[in-house]
Motif scaffolding. Structure first.
Motif, PDB file in Angstrom:
ATOM      1  N   THR A 197       0.815  -1.209   0.000  1.00 57.10           N
ATOM      2  CA  THR A 197       0.000   0.000   0.000  1.00 57.10           C
ATOM      3  C   THR A 197       0.857   1.271   0.000  1.00 57.10           C
ATOM      4  O   THR A 197       0.467   2.285  -0.565  1.00 57.10           O
ATOM      5  CB  THR A 197      -0.920   0.013   1.254  1.00 57.10           C
ATOM      6  N   CYS A 198       2.026   1.208   0.623  1.00 53.60           N
ATOM      7  CA  CYS A 198       2.869   2.393   0.863  1.00 53.60           C
ATOM      8  C   CYS A 198       3.179   3.151  -0.433  1.00 53.60           C
ATOM      9  O   CYS A 198       3.651   2.573  -1.406  1.00 53.60           O
ATOM     10  CB  CYS A 198       4.166   1.949   1.531  1.00 53.60           C
ATOM     11  N   TYR A 199       2.921   4.458  -0.407  1.00 44.93           N
ATOM     12  CA  TYR A 199       3.132   5.298  -1.587  1.00 44.93           C
ATOM     13  C   TYR A 199       4.603   5.403  -1.975  1.00 44.93           C
ATOM     14  O   TYR A 199       4.930   5.625  -3.129  1.00 44.93           O
ATOM     15  CB  TYR A 199       2.619   6.718  -1.306  1.00 44.93           C
ATOM     16  N   VAL A 200       5.508   5.313  -0.989  1.00 44.34           N
ATOM     17  CA  VAL A 200       6.926   5.496  -1.320  1.00 44.34           C
ATOM     18  C   VAL A 200       7.660   4.161  -1.482  1.00 44.34           C
ATOM     19  O   VAL A 200       8.886   4.107  -1.475  1.00 44.34           O
ATOM     20  CB  VAL A 200       7.647   6.413  -0.294  1.00 44.34           C
ATOM     21  N   ALA A 201       6.869   3.091  -1.627  1.00 42.65           N
ATOM     22  CA  ALA A 201       7.396   1.783  -2.046  1.00 42.65           C
ATOM     23  C   ALA A 201       8.319   1.132  -1.029  1.00 42.65           C
ATOM     24  O   ALA A 201       9.166   0.323  -1.397  1.00 42.65           O
ATOM     25  CB  ALA A 201       8.097   1.895  -3.402  1.00 42.65           C
ATOM     26  N   TYR A 211       4.035  -4.111   5.389  1.00 46.06           N
ATOM     27  CA  TYR A 211       5.256  -3.386   5.060  1.00 46.06           C
ATOM     28  C   TYR A 211       4.942  -1.938   4.659  1.00 46.06           C
ATOM     29  O   TYR A 211       3.915  -1.671   4.058  1.00 46.06           O
ATOM     30  CB  TYR A 211       5.977  -4.070   3.897  1.00 46.06           C
ATOM     31  N   GLY A 212       5.852  -1.022   4.994  1.00 46.29           N
ATOM     32  CA  GLY A 212       5.672   0.356   4.556  1.00 46.29           C
ATOM     33  C   GLY A 212       6.492   1.320   5.379  1.00 46.29           C
ATOM     34  O   GLY A 212       7.059   0.956   6.411  1.00 46.29           O
ATOM     35  N   CYS A 213       6.549   2.580   4.888  1.00 47.82           N
ATOM     36  CA  CYS A 213       7.331   3.600   5.580  1.00 47.82           C
ATOM     37  C   CYS A 213       6.696   3.957   6.923  1.00 47.82           C
ATOM     38  O   CYS A 213       7.374   4.388   7.846  1.00 47.82           O
ATOM     39  CB  CYS A 213       7.444   4.850   4.700  1.00 47.82           C
ATOM     40  N   GLY A 214       5.373   3.779   7.019  1.00 44.77           N
ATOM     41  CA  GLY A 214       4.678   4.053   8.274  1.00 44.77           C
ATOM     42  C   GLY A 214       4.212   5.482   8.423  1.00 44.77           C
ATOM     43  O   GLY A 214       3.466   5.795   9.345  1.00 44.77           O
ATOM     44  N   THR A 215       4.640   6.375   7.509  1.00 38.82           N
ATOM     45  CA  THR A 215       4.277   7.785   7.687  1.00 38.82           C
ATOM     46  C   THR A 215       3.543   8.405   6.494  1.00 38.82           C
ATOM     47  O   THR A 215       2.929   9.448   6.636  1.00 38.82           O
ATOM     48  CB  THR A 215       5.532   8.649   7.953  1.00 38.82           C
ATOM     49  N   CYS A 216       3.598   7.789   5.316  1.00 41.75           N
ATOM     50  CA  CYS A 216       2.886   8.373   4.170  1.00 41.75           C
ATOM     51  C   CYS A 216       1.372   8.201   4.401  1.00 41.75           C
ATOM     52  O   CYS A 216       0.957   7.394   5.240  1.00 41.75           O
ATOM     53  CB  CYS A 216       3.333   7.730   2.857  1.00 41.75           C
ATOM     54  N   PRO A 217       0.535   8.970   3.700  1.00 41.84           N
ATOM     55  CA  PRO A 217      -0.913   8.885   3.939  1.00 41.84           C
ATOM     56  C   PRO A 217      -1.480   7.470   3.777  1.00 41.84           C
ATOM     57  O   PRO A 217      -2.367   7.063   4.536  1.00 41.84           O
ATOM     58  CB  PRO A 217      -1.500   9.830   2.881  1.00 41.84           C
ATOM     59  N   ALA A 218      -0.953   6.710   2.822  1.00 42.51           N
ATOM     60  CA  ALA A 218      -1.468   5.349   2.602  1.00 42.51           C
ATOM     61  C   ALA A 218      -1.119   4.446   3.780  1.00 42.51           C
ATOM     62  O   ALA A 218      -1.940   3.634   4.232  1.00 42.51           O
ATOM     63  CB  ALA A 218      -0.896   4.771   1.301  1.00 42.51           C
ATOM     64  N   CYS A 219       0.111   4.589   4.303  1.00 36.05           N
ATOM     65  CA  CYS A 219       0.521   3.793   5.468  1.00 36.05           C
ATOM     66  C   CYS A 219      -0.310   4.179   6.689  1.00 36.05           C
ATOM     67  O   CYS A 219      -0.726   3.316   7.465  1.00 36.05           O
ATOM     68  CB  CYS A 219       2.000   4.002   5.779  1.00 36.05           C
ATOM     69  N   GLU A 220      -0.528   5.487   6.867  1.00 39.25           N
ATOM     70  CA  GLU A 220      -1.297   5.947   8.034  1.00 39.25           C
ATOM     71  C   GLU A 220      -2.708   5.358   8.035  1.00 39.25           C
ATOM     72  O   GLU A 220      -3.191   4.866   9.052  1.00 39.25           O
ATOM     73  CB  GLU A 220      -1.385   7.477   8.037  1.00 39.25           C
TER      74      GLU A 220
HETATM   75 ZN    ZN Z   1       4.259   4.595   3.365  1.00 38.71          ZN
END
Ligand code: ZN
Length: 242
Positions: A197-201, A211-220
């Motif tokens: 889902t994470c926008y920044v891959a 999995y994800g950066c945890g801070t982009c809008p999609a992760c949130e």
């Molecule tokens: Zn993210």
């Protein structure tokens, strides 16, 4: 046009994977379509075959219904869009009140291409994960837009397509719950481990929700939805016995 046949817009994310399970539960033959539109998180496309393979292996009742996969090259979208999803642009709120992740026309094109494939393959039902409950304000995720597209596609292709959006009126925690209702913990585990889902891959950081950066809008959105879903599953404490 066959009433038992469906086509799912399948990006490799949480929402479209839940939609795929929803369709497999309902229709006898389900095909999938994905789009390479020059997205920065193109890694989501790599997730697609893994998700399909796991569903096929772990859900024998659904496996016979899982049909062909179509991957459509729409890189031309990346050429005509200056957005944070297709270029190295900061993810922020734009002056028009929409986030810079908004890709103009994206779902309109996706639905048009999906309908063209469905037309060729005798498929009546098209399923998409559009949602306007806790969305980012993308106007092409709204129910009115999808309904208008259904009219336009049926007029333009002289057909009787039915566009389904099972997530339209539920929030992200309900989407986790829907996956659990459809495929129990096994499906929830596939969504955590194999969807993107994470926008920044980012696929290096593994959280309880995936999995994800945890801070982009999609992760949130995904994280908050998962937290609420988990909290709801915790049984209420037993009442104090006096
Ligand atoms: Zn993210």
């Amino acid at each position: 046009m066959n009433d038992d046949r469906a086509l799912v817009l399948f990006s490799g994310g949480q929402d479209s994977t839940t939609c795929l399970a929803w369709a497999l539960d309902l229709f006898e033959h389900v095909e999938t379509v994905g789009f390479d539109y020059g997205q920065r998180h193109v890694v989501e496309l790599d997730c697609r075959p893994n998700i399909r393979a796991k569903i096929e292996a772990e859900f024998p009742a659904w496996a016979p219904a899982l049909g062909e996969d179509h991957l459509i090259d729409l890189k031309v979208m990346g050429q005509i869009s200056d957005t944070a999803l297709t270029k190295e642009i900061e993810i922020e709120m734009g002056e028009n009140g929409l986030p810079t992740t908004f890709v103009p026309g994206r779902n309109l094109l996706f639905l048009t291409f999906a309908a063209a494939i469905a037309y060729r393959r005798g498929i009546k039902h098209i399923i998409g994960g559009m949602c306007e409950t806790d969305f980012s304000g993308y106007p092409d995720c709204r129910d009115d837009t999808v309904k208008a597209m259904q009219v336009a596609l049926n007029l333009g292709m002289d057909s009787r397509f039915v566009l389904h959006t099972p997530l339209m009126w539920i929030d992200k925690s309900d989407t986790w719950q829907l996956a659990s209702d459809l495929g129990d913990d096994a499906l929830v585990e596939i969504i955590i481990e194999d969807t993107h889902t994470c926008y920044v891959a980012d696929r290096t950081n593994r959280h309880s929700w995936g999995y994800g950066c945890g801070t982009c809008p999609a992760c949130e959105l995904r994280r908050n939805g998962h937290e609420n879903y988990r909290q709801r599953r915790v049984p209420l404490p037993a009442p104090d016995l006096v």
